[in-house]
Design a protein around this motif. Structure first.
Motif, PDB file in Angstrom:
ATOM      1  N   ARG A 119       0.841  -1.181   0.000  1.00  0.00           N
ATOM      2  CA  ARG A 119       0.000   0.000   0.000  1.00  0.00           C
ATOM      3  C   ARG A 119       0.883   1.240   0.000  1.00  0.00           C
ATOM      4  O   ARG A 119       2.020   1.213   0.490  1.00  0.00           O
ATOM      5  CB  ARG A 119      -0.921   0.032   1.247  1.00  0.00           C
ATOM      6  CG  ARG A 119      -2.033  -1.020   1.228  1.00  0.00           C
ATOM      7  CD  ARG A 119      -3.019  -0.742   0.121  1.00  0.00           C
ATOM      8  NE  ARG A 119      -4.166  -1.651   0.109  1.00  0.00           N
ATOM      9  CZ  ARG A 119      -4.231  -2.774  -0.594  1.00  0.00           C
ATOM     10  NH1 ARG A 119      -3.179  -3.157  -1.319  1.00  0.00           N
ATOM     11  NH2 ARG A 119      -5.321  -3.520  -0.577  1.00  0.00           N
ATOM     12  N   TYR A 167       0.717   5.578   0.759  1.00  0.00           N
ATOM     13  CA  TYR A 167      -0.078   6.612   1.412  1.00  0.00           C
ATOM     14  C   TYR A 167       0.551   7.990   1.197  1.00  0.00           C
ATOM     15  O   TYR A 167       1.777   8.122   1.106  1.00  0.00           O
ATOM     16  CB  TYR A 167      -0.183   6.349   2.913  1.00  0.00           C
ATOM     17  CG  TYR A 167      -0.770   4.996   3.255  1.00  0.00           C
ATOM     18  CD1 TYR A 167      -2.143   4.782   3.225  1.00  0.00           C
ATOM     19  CD2 TYR A 167       0.069   3.926   3.585  1.00  0.00           C
ATOM     20  CE1 TYR A 167      -2.687   3.541   3.538  1.00  0.00           C
ATOM     21  CE2 TYR A 167      -0.465   2.677   3.892  1.00  0.00           C
ATOM     22  CZ  TYR A 167      -1.841   2.492   3.862  1.00  0.00           C
ATOM     23  OH  TYR A 167      -2.367   1.257   4.164  1.00  0.00           O
ATOM     24  N   SER A 168      -0.305   8.989   1.145  1.00  0.00           N
ATOM     25  CA  SER A 168       0.127  10.383   1.084  1.00  0.00           C
ATOM     26  C   SER A 168      -0.127  11.033   2.437  1.00  0.00           C
ATOM     27  O   SER A 168      -1.157  10.779   3.076  1.00  0.00           O
ATOM     28  CB  SER A 168      -0.647  11.134  -0.003  1.00  0.00           C
ATOM     29  OG  SER A 168      -0.366  12.521   0.048  1.00  0.00           O
ATOM     30  N   GLN A 228      -5.208  15.491   0.210  1.00  0.00           N
ATOM     31  CA  GLN A 228      -5.551  16.014  -1.108  1.00  0.00           C
ATOM     32  C   GLN A 228      -4.282  16.511  -1.784  1.00  0.00           C
ATOM     33  O   GLN A 228      -3.242  16.672  -1.154  1.00  0.00           O
ATOM     34  CB  GLN A 228      -6.577  17.152  -0.998  1.00  0.00           C
ATOM     35  CG  GLN A 228      -7.911  16.705  -0.411  1.00  0.00           C
ATOM     36  CD  GLN A 228      -8.887  17.861  -0.275  1.00  0.00           C
ATOM     37  OE1 GLN A 228      -8.486  19.022  -0.220  1.00  0.00           O
ATOM     38  NE2 GLN A 228     -10.168  17.540  -0.242  1.00  0.00           N
ATOM     39  N   ALA A 233      -1.697  12.506  -3.661  1.00  0.00           N
ATOM     40  CA  ALA A 233      -2.898  11.786  -3.237  1.00  0.00           C
ATOM     41  C   ALA A 233      -3.754  11.409  -4.447  1.00  0.00           C
ATOM     42  O   ALA A 233      -4.302  10.301  -4.519  1.00  0.00           O
ATOM     43  CB  ALA A 233      -3.699  12.635  -2.253  1.00  0.00           C
ATOM     44  N   GLU A 234      -3.862  12.318  -5.402  1.00  0.00           N
ATOM     45  CA  GLU A 234      -4.640  12.037  -6.612  1.00  0.00           C
ATOM     46  C   GLU A 234      -3.967  10.963  -7.463  1.00  0.00           C
ATOM     47  O   GLU A 234      -4.644  10.123  -8.074  1.00  0.00           O
ATOM     48  CB  GLU A 234      -4.812  13.321  -7.423  1.00  0.00           C
ATOM     49  CG  GLU A 234      -5.703  14.353  -6.741  1.00  0.00           C
ATOM     50  CD  GLU A 234      -5.701  15.688  -7.460  1.00  0.00           C
ATOM     51  OE1 GLU A 234      -5.050  15.781  -8.528  1.00  0.00           O
ATOM     52  OE2 GLU A 234      -6.327  16.649  -6.953  1.00  0.00           O
ATOM     53  N   ILE A 286      -2.080   8.498  -6.296  1.00  0.00           N
ATOM     54  CA  ILE A 286      -2.354   7.225  -5.610  1.00  0.00           C
ATOM     55  C   ILE A 286      -3.748   6.723  -5.960  1.00  0.00           C
ATOM     56  O   ILE A 286      -3.946   5.542  -6.255  1.00  0.00           O
ATOM     57  CB  ILE A 286      -2.210   7.384  -4.082  1.00  0.00           C
ATOM     58  CG1 ILE A 286      -0.753   7.640  -3.692  1.00  0.00           C
ATOM     59  CG2 ILE A 286      -2.737   6.138  -3.361  1.00  0.00           C
ATOM     60  CD1 ILE A 286      -0.565   7.943  -2.214  1.00  0.00           C
ATOM     61  N   GLU A 287      -4.716   7.627  -5.932  1.00  0.00           N
ATOM     62  CA  GLU A 287      -6.094   7.245  -6.250  1.00  0.00           C
ATOM     63  C   GLU A 287      -6.200   6.701  -7.677  1.00  0.00           C
ATOM     64  O   GLU A 287      -6.897   5.706  -7.927  1.00  0.00           O
ATOM     65  CB  GLU A 287      -7.019   8.449  -6.074  1.00  0.00           C
ATOM     66  CG  GLU A 287      -8.491   8.135  -6.284  1.00  0.00           C
ATOM     67  CD  GLU A 287      -9.385   9.332  -6.039  1.00  0.00           C
ATOM     68  OE1 GLU A 287     -10.592   9.245  -6.380  1.00  0.00           O
ATOM     69  OE2 GLU A 287      -8.904  10.350  -5.517  1.00  0.00           O
ATOM     70  N   ALA A 288      -5.484   7.327  -8.599  1.00  0.00           N
ATOM     71  CA  ALA A 288      -5.507   6.866  -9.996  1.00  0.00           C
ATOM     72  C   ALA A 288      -4.869   5.489 -10.124  1.00  0.00           C
ATOM     73  O   ALA A 288      -5.370   4.621 -10.852  1.00  0.00           O
ATOM     74  CB  ALA A 288      -4.783   7.868 -10.888  1.00  0.00           C
ATOM     75  N   ASP A 334      -4.617   3.251  -7.702  1.00  0.00           N
ATOM     76  CA  ASP A 334      -5.496   2.298  -7.018  1.00  0.00           C
ATOM     77  C   ASP A 334      -6.649   1.885  -7.932  1.00  0.00           C
ATOM     78  O   ASP A 334      -7.009   0.703  -8.000  1.00  0.00           O
ATOM     79  CB  ASP A 334      -6.038   2.923  -5.732  1.00  0.00           C
ATOM     80  CG  ASP A 334      -6.866   1.947  -4.913  1.00  0.00           C
ATOM     81  OD1 ASP A 334      -6.275   1.070  -4.254  1.00  0.00           O
ATOM     82  OD2 ASP A 334      -8.109   2.044  -4.960  1.00  0.00           O
ATOM     83  N   GLN A 335      -7.205   2.850  -8.657  1.00  0.00           N
ATOM     84  CA  GLN A 335      -8.293   2.529  -9.581  1.00  0.00           C
ATOM     85  C   GLN A 335      -7.794   1.666 -10.731  1.00  0.00           C
ATOM     86  O   GLN A 335      -8.480   0.733 -11.169  1.00  0.00           O
ATOM     87  CB  GLN A 335      -8.916   3.818 -10.127  1.00  0.00           C
ATOM     88  CG  GLN A 335     -10.174   3.582 -10.956  1.00  0.00           C
ATOM     89  CD  GLN A 335     -11.272   2.894 -10.158  1.00  0.00           C
ATOM     90  OE1 GLN A 335     -11.667   3.371  -9.085  1.00  0.00           O
ATOM     91  NE2 GLN A 335     -11.772   1.755 -10.651  1.00  0.00           N
TER      92      GLN A 335
END
Length: 435
Positions: A254, A256-257, A261, A265-266, A268-270, A272-273
């Motif tokens: 995993r 983490y940021s 925000q 963070a963005e 990581i979200e991309a 993860d998706q």
């Protein structure tokens, strides 16, 4: 049906088939023994032979053996030293003992005496030891037999999958504690201690050295140094750490940021998706290699959308640029070993897939089948050594890349179990169970 009983029945069938195909009447499997450091009398941490724990959930009993002859009950020669210096290894309780004959021994020579008459047609699997040459075993680690068994091991029994479910729960508990320590501004070493404390294990009881990287250390793929002091500024945290249950592995990553925000963070979200999306594309009959290439295209799209390049996603992949940011393979088989065996085997006879120069570090190329358990772990990093080959290339947005460098990189990793009816995400289910 009892899961272990079903498992050992399958293991016996697999060995019956492999032994017959290779012309052996029986097999002797050595658990292994601790190796002693050079010019010292202290041993390295013991790692049991994976084929030994394939038969029985005994992982801490060195100098033990399993002897199996098709049609007969397997025999476990359980080493119990006459030794007042050390505690005896703890043998896990359970009904597994009803399916093997347990024979306590205090010397390896007892094994030689008990089954010596069988050795002329016996295959030995394991590391060598002093007396082995005198036993006149038919073959030591015969390649054909190992290929056959490695190919079979890719399909996990329900018992094996259940062990990995429990290993993932243990590891997920450790990951949650590690994240909390990161949020509390702890050092890499303190985060690592929080991880093993949450699982109530010693460091030597982990399946591999945990990767605990803050900030730019997240770009070192196998980072395991552990700074003892926390950095003055914590921006990011990448942890790749696992667990054992009955000798079966969990392997979870995993990222983490520190800030909830913003740019990283963005990103990581991309990622993860993208990891979730590639898992959704898993299907029986598809080549894992194709899955790996599809992931490269997803990462190329992310690199384009986040402004790391001045060219489109297809160009990023076709020109090989994505390899500099995602240099490793998408994943690997997992089970008795973290990087489990058989990923390149086409059949039990040992025919293998060729290595691909474009993706040389991919550990798995087989077509996906029900019963397979493997990891999915896309990554995106700033690795300066890999970027040197593109120095001055105007397709790259070097300023944007420089913005990512202090964060190191991102990796998201789950273990998935393929069934006839779909895909079970062992890792995400484990995290959900702890909410």
């Amino acid at each position: 049906m009892n899961l272990y009983f079903e498992h050992i029945y399958t293991v016996r069938e697999r060995f019956d088939e492999a032994l017959a195909a290779q012309g052996f009447d029986s097999v002797l499997i050595f658990a292994g023994q601790p190796a002693v450091a050079f010019l010292d009398d202290n041993a390295y941490p013991f790692r049991v032979n994976p084929f030994f724990k394939y038969w029985v959930p005994v992982t801490d009993s060195p100098k033990s053996f399993i002897f199996y002859e098709p049609g007969k009950e397997p025999q476990l020669f359980l080493f119990q030293a006459r030794d007042f210096w050390h505690a005896q290894p703890v043998v896990p309780p359970g009904d597994w003992q009803e399916h093997v004959e347990v024979i306590p021994i205090d010397s390896k020579h007892i094994v030689g005496e008990r089954v010596a008459k069988e050795f002329g047609k016996t295959a030995f699997i394991g590391e060598s030891f002093d007396a082995l040459a005198d036993w006149r075993i038919a073959a030591v680690n015969p390649e054909g037999l190992l290929h056959h068994l490695h190919y079979q091991r890719a399909k996990k029994t329900p018992y094996e999958v259940e062990c990995m479910r429990k290993a993932n729960v243990l590891a997920a508990r450790g990951h949650l504690a590690a994240e909390a320590a990161f949020r509390n501004n702890q050092s890499e070493l303190d985060i690592h201690h929080a991880y093993i404390q949450a699982m109530r294990v010693r460091e030597t009881q982990l399946p591999y050295n945990s990767i605990v990287g803050l900030n730019e250390h997240g770009a070192i793929l196998h980072y395991d140094h552990y700074e003892t002091e926390a950095p003055s500024t914590q921006r990011s945290f990448l942890i790749d750490a696992g667990a054992y249950y009955n000798g079966y592995c969990a392997d979870i990553t995993r990222t983490y940021s520190k800030e909830p925000q913003g740019f990283f963070a963005e990103l990581i979200e991309a990622m993860d998706q993208a990891e979730r999306d590639i898992i959704d594309e898993i299907e029986v009959g598809r080549s894992y290699y194709d899955l790996h290439v599809a992931t490269h295209h997803k990462i190329a799209k992310i690199l384009h959308e986040f402004g790391f390049f001045k060219v489109d996603a297809n160009t990023i992949y076709e020109r090989g640029y994505s390899n500099a940011f995602f240099p490793h393979g998408l994943g690997h088989f997992i089970g008795l070993q973290v990087h489990d065996v058989g990923g390149y085997l086409k059949n039990p006879q040992g025919e293998s897939y060729a290595r691909d120069s474009r993706h040389p570090f991919l550990r798995l190329r087989r077509e996906i089948e029900p019963g397979h358990v493997f990891t999915i772990e896309p990554g995106l990093y700033v690795v300066d050594q890999l970027l040197e080959a593109f120095d001055g290339n105007e397709d790259f947005n070097w300023q944007r890349i420089a913005e990512l460098r202090p964060y190191g990189g991102i990796r998201i990793e789950d273990s998935v179990h393929v069934t006839k009816n779909g895909v079970e995400n062992l890792t995400r289910t484990a995290f959900d169970s702890l909410k």
